[in-house]
Structures are given as structure tokens and as C-alpha cells.
Design a protein around this motif. Sequence first.
Motif, short mmCIF file in Angstrom:
data_model
loop_
_atom_site.label_atom_id
_atom_site.label_comp_id
_atom_site.label_asym_id
_atom_site.label_seq_id
_atom_site.Cartn_x
_atom_site.Cartn_y
_atom_site.Cartn_z
N GLN A 53 -4.71 8.69 -2.62
CA GLN A 53 -5.33 7.71 -3.51
C GLN A 53 -4.45 6.49 -3.76
O GLN A 53 -4.92 5.35 -3.71
N PHE A 54 -3.16 6.69 -4.03
CA PHE A 54 -2.28 5.56 -4.32
C PHE A 54 -2.21 4.59 -3.15
O PHE A 54 -2.34 3.37 -3.33
N ALA A 55 -2.03 5.12 -1.93
CA ALA A 55 -1.92 4.25 -0.75
C ALA A 55 -3.20 3.46 -0.53
O ALA A 55 -3.17 2.27 -0.21
N VAL A 56 -4.34 4.11 -0.70
CA VAL A 56 -5.63 3.44 -0.49
C VAL A 56 -5.85 2.35 -1.55
O VAL A 56 -6.17 1.21 -1.23
N GLU A 57 -5.65 2.70 -2.82
CA GLU A 57 -5.86 1.72 -3.89
C GLU A 57 -4.86 0.58 -3.82
O GLU A 57 -5.20 -0.57 -4.11
N HIS A 58 -3.64 0.87 -3.42
CA HIS A 58 -2.61 -0.18 -3.31
C HIS A 58 -3.02 -1.23 -2.27
O HIS A 58 -2.78 -2.41 -2.46
N LEU A 60 -6.42 -1.48 -0.81
CA LEU A 60 -7.82 -1.91 -0.88
C LEU A 60 -8.32 -2.24 -2.28
O LEU A 60 -9.38 -2.82 -2.42
N GLY A 61 -7.57 -1.85 -3.31
CA GLY A 61 -7.98 -2.16 -4.67
C GLY A 61 -8.37 -0.92 -5.45
O GLY A 61 -8.74 0.11 -4.89
N GLU A 62 -8.29 -1.06 -6.77
CA GLU A 62 -8.58 0.04 -7.67
C GLU A 62 -10.01 0.55 -7.47
O GLU A 62 -10.94 -0.22 -7.29
N GLN A 87 -10.52 15.29 8.59
CA GLN A 87 -10.77 13.91 9.01
C GLN A 87 -10.80 13.02 7.77
O GLN A 87 -11.64 13.21 6.90
N VAL A 88 -9.84 12.11 7.69
CA VAL A 88 -9.75 11.18 6.56
C VAL A 88 -10.37 9.86 7.00
O VAL A 88 -9.92 9.25 7.97
N GLU A 89 -11.42 9.44 6.30
CA GLU A 89 -12.13 8.21 6.64
C GLU A 89 -11.98 7.20 5.50
O GLU A 89 -12.27 7.52 4.35
N ILE A 90 -11.53 6.00 5.84
CA ILE A 90 -11.35 4.93 4.87
C ILE A 90 -12.28 3.79 5.25
O ILE A 90 -12.22 3.28 6.37
N ASP A 91 -13.14 3.38 4.33
CA ASP A 91 -14.00 2.24 4.57
C ASP A 91 -13.27 0.99 4.07
O ASP A 91 -13.23 0.71 2.88
N ALA A 92 -12.68 0.26 5.03
CA ALA A 92 -11.95 -0.97 4.71
C ALA A 92 -12.65 -2.18 5.30
O ALA A 92 -12.02 -3.22 5.51
N THR A 93 -13.95 -2.08 5.54
CA THR A 93 -14.68 -3.17 6.19
C THR A 93 -14.67 -4.45 5.37
O THR A 93 -14.70 -5.54 5.93
N ASP A 94 -14.63 -4.33 4.05
CA ASP A 94 -14.63 -5.51 3.19
C ASP A 94 -13.24 -6.12 2.99
O ASP A 94 -13.12 -7.20 2.42
N ALA A 95 -12.21 -5.43 3.45
CA ALA A 95 -10.84 -5.86 3.17
C ALA A 95 -10.28 -6.84 4.20
O ALA A 95 -9.27 -7.50 3.94
N GLY A 96 -10.90 -6.93 5.36
CA GLY A 96 -10.42 -7.85 6.38
C GLY A 96 -9.03 -7.51 6.90
O GLY A 96 -8.22 -8.40 7.16
N LEU A 97 -8.75 -6.23 7.06
CA LEU A 97 -7.43 -5.81 7.54
C LEU A 97 -7.28 -6.10 9.03
O LEU A 97 -8.22 -5.94 9.80
N SER A 98 -6.08 -6.50 9.42
CA SER A 98 -5.77 -6.64 10.84
C SER A 98 -5.58 -5.25 11.41
O SER A 98 -5.45 -4.26 10.66
N ASP A 103 -3.34 0.19 10.83
CA ASP A 103 -2.42 1.21 11.32
C ASP A 103 -1.38 1.56 10.26
O ASP A 103 -1.04 2.74 10.06
N LYS A 104 -0.87 0.55 9.54
CA LYS A 104 0.12 0.80 8.48
C LYS A 104 -0.49 1.62 7.35
O LYS A 104 0.15 2.52 6.80
N LEU A 105 -1.74 1.32 7.00
CA LEU A 105 -2.42 2.08 5.95
C LEU A 105 -2.59 3.54 6.39
O LEU A 105 -2.33 4.46 5.62
N ALA A 106 -2.99 3.76 7.64
CA ALA A 106 -3.14 5.12 8.15
C ALA A 106 -1.81 5.87 8.10
O ALA A 106 -1.75 7.04 7.72
N GLU A 107 -0.73 5.20 8.45
CA GLU A 107 0.61 5.82 8.40
C GLU A 107 1.00 6.16 6.97
O GLU A 107 1.54 7.23 6.71
N ARG A 108 0.72 5.24 6.02
CA ARG A 108 1.06 5.50 4.62
C ARG A 108 0.25 6.68 4.06
O ARG A 108 0.79 7.51 3.34
#
Length: 137
Positions: A53-58, A60-62, A87-98, A103-108
Motif C-alpha cells: 500500500q505505501f509504495a502504491v500510494e506514494h 499514485l496517490g492516496e 498476481q499483483v495488478e496496479i491500475d496506473a493508467t491515469d498516472a502517465g508513468l514511463s 518498472d521502479k514501482l513494480a520493484e518497490r
Amino acid sequence: MAKRLWVERNKDGSWDAFSEDGAHIKFGKGRGQFTPGDLMKIALAGCAALSSQFAVEHTLGEGKGAKIVVDGTYDADNDAYTSFEEQVEIDATDAGLSDEDADKLAERITHHVDKACTVKHTYVQETPVRMNVTVKH
């Protein structure tokens, strides 16, 4: 010591699990009920969710979080799960991540789960279970 938990059977054949701090969940083998095997998978997914949770919110936002799907390989001959697939799935479509940021978020996330998920730590080692049966009469 961990908090005290207990289960009690209901007249309809289902069970209720309780904790000393007021948590409650219904389970059993009937339709619409979680089985104990399901609860094992939920524990693994829940631990990964809280650990990540901390890595995702840090990033992508609270209020943002992961969807975690857990499946298990069941060995009927030994009545045991032999492995779990998470399987951990993160919806970051609105975040505009490179690609690099994703990859850094997945590692964290992997780092946080590997470091802080007690359930995963317990499942990957042999965990003895001692049982004492008391019959009141």
C-alpha cells in the motif's frame, strides 16, 4: 504474542471466526462461504495488499491500491496446497508513468511485500502446527 482468535459453529453448519479486538468473519463449506483454504489465499493476498500500500500510494496517490489475485495448486492425495501463485495488478493508467517508472514501482512493491508480508514469510518455510484437544465432560 499475536492476538487471540477463535471459531464457533452456527446452527446452520457455518462457522464464525472472532478476534479479541472485535473482528468477525463467517466461513464454512456452503455456497457463498469462504472455505479455510480460501481464507489461506485471502490471508496471502491481504498481506501483499497491506504491504504494498505505501509504495502504491506514494507513487499514485492516496486511496490507490492493488488488486491481488491468488490461486493455489491443491494436492488432493495429501490434502494440502503445494504452491500459491500471486498476481499483483496496479491500475496506473491515469498516472502517465514511463516504462522506467512503472518498472521502479513494480520493484518497490516486490521489495515491500518481500520485507513485510508475514503470511508470505510463514508460507515459504516449514511451519509446525501443534494441536491440543480438550474434551470437557
